[in-house]
Structure formats: structure tokens, C-alpha cells
Design a protein around this motif. Structure first.
Motif, mmCIF file in Angstrom:
data_model
loop_
_atom_site.group_PDB
_atom_site.id
_atom_site.type_symbol
_atom_site.label_atom_id
_atom_site.label_comp_id
_atom_site.label_asym_id
_atom_site.label_seq_id
_atom_site.Cartn_x
_atom_site.Cartn_y
_atom_site.Cartn_z
ATOM 1 N N VAL A 39 49.590 29.200 40.822
ATOM 2 C CA VAL A 39 50.481 29.638 39.741
ATOM 3 C C VAL A 39 49.917 29.195 38.399
ATOM 4 O O VAL A 39 49.833 29.996 37.452
ATOM 5 C CB VAL A 39 51.917 29.109 39.939
ATOM 6 N N GLN A 40 49.491 27.945 38.296
ATOM 7 C CA GLN A 40 48.952 27.437 37.035
ATOM 8 C C GLN A 40 47.673 28.171 36.639
ATOM 9 O O GLN A 40 47.484 28.536 35.480
ATOM 10 C CB GLN A 40 48.709 25.930 37.104
ATOM 11 N N ASN A 41 46.796 28.426 37.624
ATOM 12 C CA ASN A 41 45.552 29.131 37.331
ATOM 13 C C ASN A 41 45.807 30.573 36.902
ATOM 14 O O ASN A 41 45.121 31.090 36.020
ATOM 15 C CB ASN A 41 44.613 29.096 38.542
ATOM 16 N N VAL A 42 46.780 31.230 37.521
ATOM 17 C CA VAL A 42 47.133 32.598 37.119
ATOM 18 C C VAL A 42 47.663 32.584 35.682
ATOM 19 O O VAL A 42 47.252 33.399 34.853
ATOM 20 C CB VAL A 42 48.147 33.233 38.094
ATOM 21 N N LYS A 43 48.558 31.656 35.386
ATOM 22 C CA LYS A 43 49.106 31.579 34.023
ATOM 23 C C LYS A 43 48.015 31.283 33.002
ATOM 24 O O LYS A 43 47.997 31.876 31.915
ATOM 25 C CB LYS A 43 50.214 30.526 33.947
ATOM 26 N N ASN A 44 47.083 30.396 33.341
ATOM 27 C CA ASN A 44 45.960 30.102 32.442
ATOM 28 C C ASN A 44 45.096 31.343 32.254
ATOM 29 O O ASN A 44 44.648 31.636 31.148
ATOM 30 C CB ASN A 44 45.105 28.959 32.987
ATOM 31 N N GLY A 45 44.854 32.083 33.339
ATOM 32 C CA GLY A 45 44.063 33.306 33.269
ATOM 33 C C GLY A 45 44.725 34.368 32.410
ATOM 34 O O GLY A 45 44.054 35.078 31.667
ATOM 35 N N ILE A 46 46.038 34.497 32.526
ATOM 36 C CA ILE A 46 46.793 35.452 31.715
ATOM 37 C C ILE A 46 46.563 35.162 30.233
ATOM 38 O O ILE A 46 46.251 36.048 29.444
ATOM 39 C CB ILE A 46 48.290 35.416 32.082
ATOM 40 N N LYS A 47 46.690 33.889 29.877
ATOM 41 C CA LYS A 47 46.502 33.488 28.476
ATOM 42 C C LYS A 47 45.056 33.715 28.034
ATOM 43 O O LYS A 47 44.806 34.245 26.958
ATOM 44 C CB LYS A 47 46.878 32.009 28.325
ATOM 45 N N LYS A 48 44.105 33.342 28.893
ATOM 46 C CA LYS A 48 42.690 33.467 28.567
ATOM 47 C C LYS A 48 42.292 34.935 28.346
ATOM 48 O O LYS A 48 41.433 35.231 27.528
ATOM 49 C CB LYS A 48 41.856 32.875 29.709
ATOM 50 N N LEU A 49 42.919 35.847 29.063
ATOM 51 C CA LEU A 49 42.612 37.276 28.929
ATOM 52 C C LEU A 49 43.369 37.946 27.793
ATOM 53 O O LEU A 49 43.240 39.141 27.579
ATOM 54 C CB LEU A 49 42.908 37.994 30.251
ATOM 55 N N MET A 70 62.453 31.634 53.731
ATOM 56 C CA MET A 70 61.771 32.453 52.725
ATOM 57 C C MET A 70 60.635 31.654 52.116
ATOM 58 O O MET A 70 60.854 30.589 51.532
ATOM 59 C CB MET A 70 62.782 32.875 51.647
ATOM 60 N N PRO A 71 59.384 32.131 52.256
ATOM 61 C CA PRO A 71 58.267 31.425 51.614
ATOM 62 C C PRO A 71 58.345 31.567 50.104
ATOM 63 O O PRO A 71 59.029 32.444 49.591
ATOM 64 C CB PRO A 71 57.027 32.135 52.170
ATOM 65 N N ARG A 72 57.632 30.703 49.395
ATOM 66 C CA ARG A 72 57.615 30.808 47.933
ATOM 67 C C ARG A 72 56.992 32.139 47.530
ATOM 68 O O ARG A 72 56.002 32.582 48.110
ATOM 69 C CB ARG A 72 56.857 29.632 47.323
ATOM 70 N N HIS A 73 57.615 32.748 46.536
ATOM 71 C CA HIS A 73 57.198 34.097 46.121
ATOM 72 C C HIS A 73 57.635 34.258 44.663
ATOM 73 O O HIS A 73 58.813 34.288 44.368
ATOM 74 C CB HIS A 73 57.899 35.113 47.017
ATOM 75 N N LEU A 74 56.668 34.341 43.796
ATOM 76 C CA LEU A 74 56.924 34.398 42.366
ATOM 77 C C LEU A 74 56.359 35.705 41.802
ATOM 78 O O LEU A 74 55.260 36.127 42.175
ATOM 79 C CB LEU A 74 56.242 33.208 41.684
ATOM 80 N N ILE A 75 57.114 36.345 40.934
ATOM 81 C CA ILE A 75 56.636 37.532 40.242
ATOM 82 C C ILE A 75 56.495 37.181 38.763
ATOM 83 O O ILE A 75 57.452 36.727 38.136
ATOM 84 C CB ILE A 75 57.612 38.719 40.394
ATOM 85 N N LEU A 76 55.294 37.367 38.242
ATOM 86 C CA LEU A 76 55.035 37.166 36.824
ATOM 87 C C LEU A 76 54.935 38.539 36.182
ATOM 88 O O LEU A 76 54.197 39.412 36.662
ATOM 89 C CB LEU A 76 53.741 36.383 36.608
ATOM 90 N N MET A 77 55.675 38.737 35.106
ATOM 91 C CA MET A 77 55.644 40.007 34.384
ATOM 92 C C MET A 77 54.714 39.849 33.190
ATOM 93 O O MET A 77 54.933 38.977 32.345
ATOM 94 C CB MET A 77 57.052 40.398 33.965
ATOM 95 N N VAL A 78 53.682 40.679 33.161
ATOM 96 C CA VAL A 78 52.593 40.545 32.205
ATOM 97 C C VAL A 78 52.499 41.812 31.360
ATOM 98 O O VAL A 78 52.631 42.924 31.882
ATOM 99 C CB VAL A 78 51.267 40.330 32.965
ATOM 100 N N CYS A 79 52.262 41.632 30.080
ATOM 101 C CA CYS A 79 52.144 42.787 29.194
ATOM 102 C C CYS A 79 51.139 42.460 28.096
ATOM 103 O O CYS A 79 50.712 41.315 27.946
ATOM 104 C CB CYS A 79 53.506 43.131 28.597
ATOM 105 N N GLU A 80 50.791 43.487 27.359
ATOM 106 C CA GLU A 80 49.913 43.345 26.215
ATOM 107 C C GLU A 80 50.391 44.378 25.198
ATOM 108 O O GLU A 80 50.545 45.546 25.527
ATOM 109 C CB GLU A 80 48.468 43.604 26.655
ATOM 110 N N LYS A 81 50.688 43.952 23.992
ATOM 111 C CA LYS A 81 51.356 44.826 23.015
ATOM 112 C C LYS A 81 50.613 46.130 22.746
ATOM 113 O O LYS A 81 51.230 47.198 22.692
ATOM 114 C CB LYS A 81 51.594 44.073 21.705
ATOM 115 N N GLU A 82 49.306 46.063 22.566
ATOM 116 C CA GLU A 82 48.548 47.284 22.272
ATOM 117 C C GLU A 82 48.665 48.287 23.424
ATOM 118 O O GLU A 82 48.829 49.489 23.202
ATOM 119 C CB GLU A 82 47.088 46.946 21.998
#
Length: 157
Positions: A39-49, A70-82
Motif C-alpha cells: 500500500v505504501q509503495n503504491v501510494k509513493n508510486g502514485i505521487k512519483k508519477l 474477508m481478506p484485506r482489500h483496498l481500492i485507491l481512486m487515482v486521477c490526473e487533472k489534465e
């Protein structure tokens, strides 16, 4: 929507090998990272990109009263304004298809972490507009780069 009474065990019995071959997402699995590290690496990657994390949805928390094991299951919603601007300036109804979703979930008895990105070539293709198809390809390539960065962040030289 269905309203089931009683708890279901469907998720814990699901065959997760199917999740690696769906036409609407691209999936990678990681066995060397914990759920939290992923989760932390994905969030860091989102910011880096240069993407924006605009929302987070904990599926296990949401379904906990209705599902056992229920196993852990997280959905991250990602966007880019342009990207969002290009989509809705070409088709106002495209707003129903963004932000893009990135899922992080435990599979294989919680020993493997699976990360899936939306395959925007597939999910946005119904617009059938050249401009949107181009944006979809670019978005897919950016999201694939996110998958490439997840494990690399833990490599120590």
C-alpha cells in the motif's frame, strides 16, 4: 442490488487465478512485500508519477458485517487533472469512468499481495472517440509504470 441475509464466505472460497486474466484490468502479484508495504509503495508510486490520490475505499471494512474471513482489500481512486479535462471535454459522460481504480488485495491465503490497475484501453473504449482512445492508451501506460515501481522501492543496494 441484492440484499443477502446472513454472512457469506464467497470471497474466501474464490479462485483468484481468474483475477489475473480479466479484460478490464492488469494484475501483478507480489510475494516479497507485506500488505502495508505494498500500500505504501503504491501510494509513493502514485505521487512519483504525478497522479492524484483522490479517494480510498476499504472493501473489507465495508463488507465486514456481511462476510466472514474477508481478506484485506483496498481500492485507491487515482486521477490526473489534465486527463480528466481531456476526457470530459471530449465526452461529458466520461466522468462516470474516472477516477481510475487501483486495487490492492490479499490472495493465496493472504501470502500474496495482488495489485490491479484499470485497463483504460478496455474500460474507456466504449466512447469510440479517437481523442479518448489516445488518452486511454497514455493513461494505461502510466498506470503500468505504477506496477513496475512497487517492488523496486524495497530494493536495497
Amino acid at each position: 442490488m441484492e440484499n443477502n441475509k446472513g454472512k457469506s464466505e464467497w470471497v474466501s472460497q474464490q479462485n483468484y487465478s481468474e483475477s489475473q486474466s480479466t479484460p478490464y484490468c492488469i494484475t501483478r502479484r507480489y510475494g516479497s512485500l507485506t500488505f502495508e508495504e505494498t500500500v505504501q509503495n503504491v501510494k509513493n508510486g502514485i505521487k512519483k508519477l504525478g497522479l492524484d490520490l483522490v479517494g480510498e475505499f476499504d472493501v473489507r471494512e465495508y463488507l465486514s458485517s456481511d462476510m466472514e474471513k474477508m481478506p484485506r482489500h483496498l481500492i485507491l481512486m487515482v486521477c490526473e487533472k489534465e486527463t480528466a479535462l481531456k476526457l470530459i471535454s471530449n465526452d461529458i459522460q466520461m466522468s462516470v469512468l474516472f477516477p481510475c481504480n487501483v486495487t490492492i488485495k490479499e490472495v493465496e491465503n493472504n501470502t500474496i499481495i495482488e495489485v490491479s490497475i484499470e485497463d483504460t484501453d478496455s474500460t474507456w473504449s466504449s466512447a469510440k472517440k479517437k481523442e479518448i482512445i489516445e488518452v486511454a492508451k497514455n493513461t494505461k501506460n502510466i498506470l503500468k509504470k505504477l506496477l513496475d515501481t512497487i517492488e523496486q522501492q524495497n530494493v536495497k543496494l
